[in-house]
Design a protein around this motif. Structure first.
Motif, PDB file in Angstrom:
ATOM      1  N   UNK A 174       5.639 -50.348 -34.027  1.00 53.83           N
ATOM      2  CA  UNK A 174       4.760 -49.293 -33.511  1.00 53.83           C
ATOM      3  C   UNK A 174       4.110 -49.601 -32.171  1.00 53.83           C
ATOM      4  N   UNK A 175       4.131 -50.868 -31.736  1.00 51.04           N
ATOM      5  CA  UNK A 175       3.561 -51.203 -30.433  1.00 51.04           C
ATOM      6  C   UNK A 175       4.580 -51.116 -29.302  1.00 51.04           C
ATOM      7  N   UNK A 176       5.841 -50.765 -29.638  1.00 57.57           N
ATOM      8  CA  UNK A 176       6.917 -50.799 -28.639  1.00 57.57           C
ATOM      9  C   UNK A 176       6.846 -49.629 -27.670  1.00 57.57           C
ATOM     10  N   UNK A 177       7.248 -49.893 -26.435  1.00 53.69           N
ATOM     11  CA  UNK A 177       7.615 -48.849 -25.489  1.00 53.69           C
ATOM     12  C   UNK A 177       9.137 -48.870 -25.391  1.00 53.69           C
ATOM     13  N   UNK A 178       9.764 -47.689 -25.437  1.00 58.21           N
ATOM     14  CA  UNK A 178      11.216 -47.667 -25.572  1.00 58.21           C
ATOM     15  C   UNK A 178      11.942 -48.240 -24.353  1.00 58.21           C
ATOM     16  N   UNK A 179      11.353 -48.158 -23.165  1.00 53.51           N
ATOM     17  CA  UNK A 179      12.030 -48.732 -22.007  1.00 53.51           C
ATOM     18  C   UNK A 179      11.974 -50.254 -22.056  1.00 53.51           C
ATOM     19  N   UNK A 180      10.915 -50.821 -22.596  1.00 54.74           N
ATOM     20  CA  UNK A 180      10.868 -52.268 -22.802  1.00 54.74           C
ATOM     21  C   UNK A 180      11.898 -52.712 -23.828  1.00 54.74           C
ATOM     22  N   UNK A 181      12.289 -51.795 -24.736  1.00 49.50           N
ATOM     23  CA  UNK A 181      13.298 -52.089 -25.753  1.00 49.50           C
ATOM     24  C   UNK A 181      14.709 -51.775 -25.276  1.00 49.50           C
ATOM     25  N   UNK A 182      14.850 -51.266 -24.051  1.00 50.60           N
ATOM     26  CA  UNK A 182      16.175 -51.033 -23.500  1.00 50.60           C
ATOM     27  C   UNK A 182      16.815 -49.714 -23.870  1.00 50.60           C
ATOM     28  N   UNK A 183      16.037 -48.698 -24.217  1.00 53.79           N
ATOM     29  CA  UNK A 183      16.609 -47.426 -24.651  1.00 53.79           C
ATOM     30  C   UNK A 183      17.445 -46.755 -23.566  1.00 53.79           C
ATOM     31  N   UNK A 184      17.110 -46.950 -22.313  1.00 54.35           N
ATOM     32  CA  UNK A 184      17.928 -46.367 -21.255  1.00 54.35           C
ATOM     33  C   UNK A 184      19.322 -46.988 -21.255  1.00 54.35           C
ATOM     34  N   UNK A 185      19.408 -48.286 -21.471  1.00 53.66           N
ATOM     35  CA  UNK A 185      20.693 -48.990 -21.540  1.00 53.66           C
ATOM     36  C   UNK A 185      21.475 -48.624 -22.798  1.00 53.66           C
ATOM     37  N   UNK A 186      20.779 -48.234 -23.861  1.00 56.12           N
ATOM     38  CA  UNK A 186      21.398 -47.931 -25.153  1.00 56.12           C
ATOM     39  C   UNK A 186      21.651 -46.434 -25.347  1.00 56.12           C
ATOM     40  N   UNK A 187      21.568 -45.665 -24.275  1.00 61.19           N
ATOM     41  CA  UNK A 187      21.823 -44.215 -24.349  1.00 61.19           C
ATOM     42  C   UNK A 187      20.885 -43.520 -25.325  1.00 61.19           C
ATOM     43  N   UNK A 188      19.620 -43.962 -25.349  1.00 66.94           N
ATOM     44  CA  UNK A 188      18.659 -43.383 -26.274  1.00 66.94           C
ATOM     45  C   UNK A 188      17.618 -42.492 -25.620  1.00 66.94           C
ATOM     46  N   UNK A 189      17.692 -42.330 -24.292  1.00 66.99           N
ATOM     47  CA  UNK A 189      16.710 -41.500 -23.598  1.00 66.99           C
ATOM     48  C   UNK A 189      17.419 -40.767 -22.461  1.00 66.99           C
ATOM     49  N   UNK A 190      17.032 -39.517 -22.253  1.00 62.42           N
ATOM     50  CA  UNK A 190      17.598 -38.713 -21.178  1.00 62.42           C
ATOM     51  C   UNK A 190      16.462 -38.333 -20.237  1.00 62.42           C
ATOM     52  N   UNK A 191      16.582 -38.710 -18.960  1.00 62.75           N
ATOM     53  CA  UNK A 191      15.509 -38.482 -18.001  1.00 62.75           C
ATOM     54  C   UNK A 191      15.607 -37.125 -17.318  1.00 62.75           C
ATOM     55  N   UNK A 192      16.610 -36.319 -17.673  1.00 61.30           N
ATOM     56  CA  UNK A 192      16.789 -35.011 -17.040  1.00 61.30           C
ATOM     57  C   UNK A 192      16.536 -33.848 -17.994  1.00 61.30           C
ATOM     58  N   UNK A 193      16.232 -34.133 -19.255  1.00 64.14           N
ATOM     59  CA  UNK A 193      16.188 -33.075 -20.265  1.00 64.14           C
ATOM     60  C   UNK A 193      14.902 -32.266 -20.247  1.00 64.14           C
ATOM     61  N   UNK A 194      13.871 -32.720 -19.584  1.00 66.20           N
ATOM     62  CA  UNK A 194      12.607 -32.002 -19.614  1.00 66.20           C
ATOM     63  C   UNK A 194      11.631 -32.646 -20.574  1.00 66.20           C
ATOM     64  N   UNK A 195      10.618 -31.903 -20.959  1.00 69.72           N
ATOM     65  CA  UNK A 195       9.490 -32.465 -21.696  1.00 69.72           C
ATOM     66  C   UNK A 195       9.824 -32.786 -23.144  1.00 69.72           C
ATOM     67  N   UNK A 196       9.206 -33.856 -23.630  1.00 72.23           N
ATOM     68  CA  UNK A 196       9.214 -34.234 -25.041  1.00 72.23           C
ATOM     69  C   UNK A 196       7.955 -35.046 -25.281  1.00 72.23           C
ATOM     70  N   UNK A 197       7.620 -35.310 -26.513  1.00 73.02           N
ATOM     71  CA  UNK A 197       6.398 -36.037 -26.824  1.00 73.02           C
ATOM     72  C   UNK A 197       6.504 -37.459 -26.261  1.00 73.02           C
ATOM     73  N   UNK A 198       5.539 -37.865 -25.449  1.00 70.96           N
ATOM     74  CA  UNK A 198       5.543 -39.183 -24.827  1.00 70.96           C
ATOM     75  C   UNK A 198       6.336 -39.259 -23.541  1.00 70.96           C
TER      76      UNK A 198
END
Length: 244
Positions: free
Chosen positions: A147-171
């Protein structure tokens, strides 16, 4: 493997509902399995999961320890949307060998093989998943992802877990700011490990806190590091570490 719960999300608003909440683009469902997370408004990790098409509905594959809280939060956001969130009798099968019919490639990394959802008992093909995760620095719910994690510190961009063009989402605001305005000072990284130490052992260098050691396999490990201190030899209990 960690028990998984497979939920079914249905209703005419289900895609729009998820699109406004999760870190990835729901439109990618048309290409295969989607890996994503739900965050707090402050950008902290709540749960990661996989999404798959099931006719007009969507299957959500989440670690069992996270399932109740995730379901509760999704229902809280549902309000008057035409969305139903239900448990299923489906189970996860996964492996790295020949993929069965209707299996989907794990989007995090090709080395993670395939996942399939059927009424058969949960199973895998005996793959050493920890060794693969360590080799490619892939975090796991409840171990590296907390629960203390930030997803970019966990590598979500490298793991195809986040899309920076999709628009708004929680967080989204916090996540975007971390990507565009700062260099990450902390995060998950692969380390060489001489010896072993329990998962969660603090890492030190020159008697200063430098991070935490997590999963280990084949002389390597996944560690959460303070990058400014992760230089040279480090200690985690009786183990000696060096960043790869």
């Amino acid at each position: 493997m960690t028990p998984r719960r497979i939920l079914r999300i249905s209703g005419s608003d289900s895609r729009d509902f998820l699109q406004g909440l999760i870190t990835n683009d729901i439109g990618k469902l048309d290409q295969g399995l989607v890996y994503a997370a739900l965050l707090t408004p402050q950008g902290k990790f709540i749960a990661d999961f996989f999404l798959a098409r099931d006719g007009d509905a969507i299957l959500l594959d989440v670690a069992e320890p996270l399932a109740d809280d995730l379901t509760k939060r999704l229902k809280m956001y549902k309000l008057r949307s035409d969305v139903a969130i239900e448990d299923t009798v489906l189970n996860l099968q996964r492996g790295t060998g020949p993929a069965p019919e209707r299996a989907l490639a794990d989007p995090r990394h090709e080395a993670m093989g395939w996942r399939a959802y059927t009424a058969a008992p949960a199973s895998d093909d005996g793959t050493d998943w920890d060794a693969i995760r360590v080799a490619h620095c892939i975090p796991e719910s409840g171990i590296e992802l907390t629960p203390d994690s930030f997803i970019l510190e966990a590598g979500f961009d490298r793991l195809n877990g986040v899309d920076f063009r999709k628009g708004c989402y929680v967080g989204q605001e916090v996540t975007a700011r971390m990507r565009h305005k700062t260099d990450l000072r902390k995060g998950l990284a692969r380390v060489q490990v001489d010896g072993s130490a329990p998962v969660g052992t603090p890492i030190t260098t020159d008697d200063k806190p430098a991070g935490t050691l997590f999963t280990q396999a084949n002389g390597g490990g996944i560690a959460y590091l303070r990058f400014d201190r992760a230089k040279g030899e480090m200690q985690a209990g009786d183990a000696t570490l060096r960043r790869d």
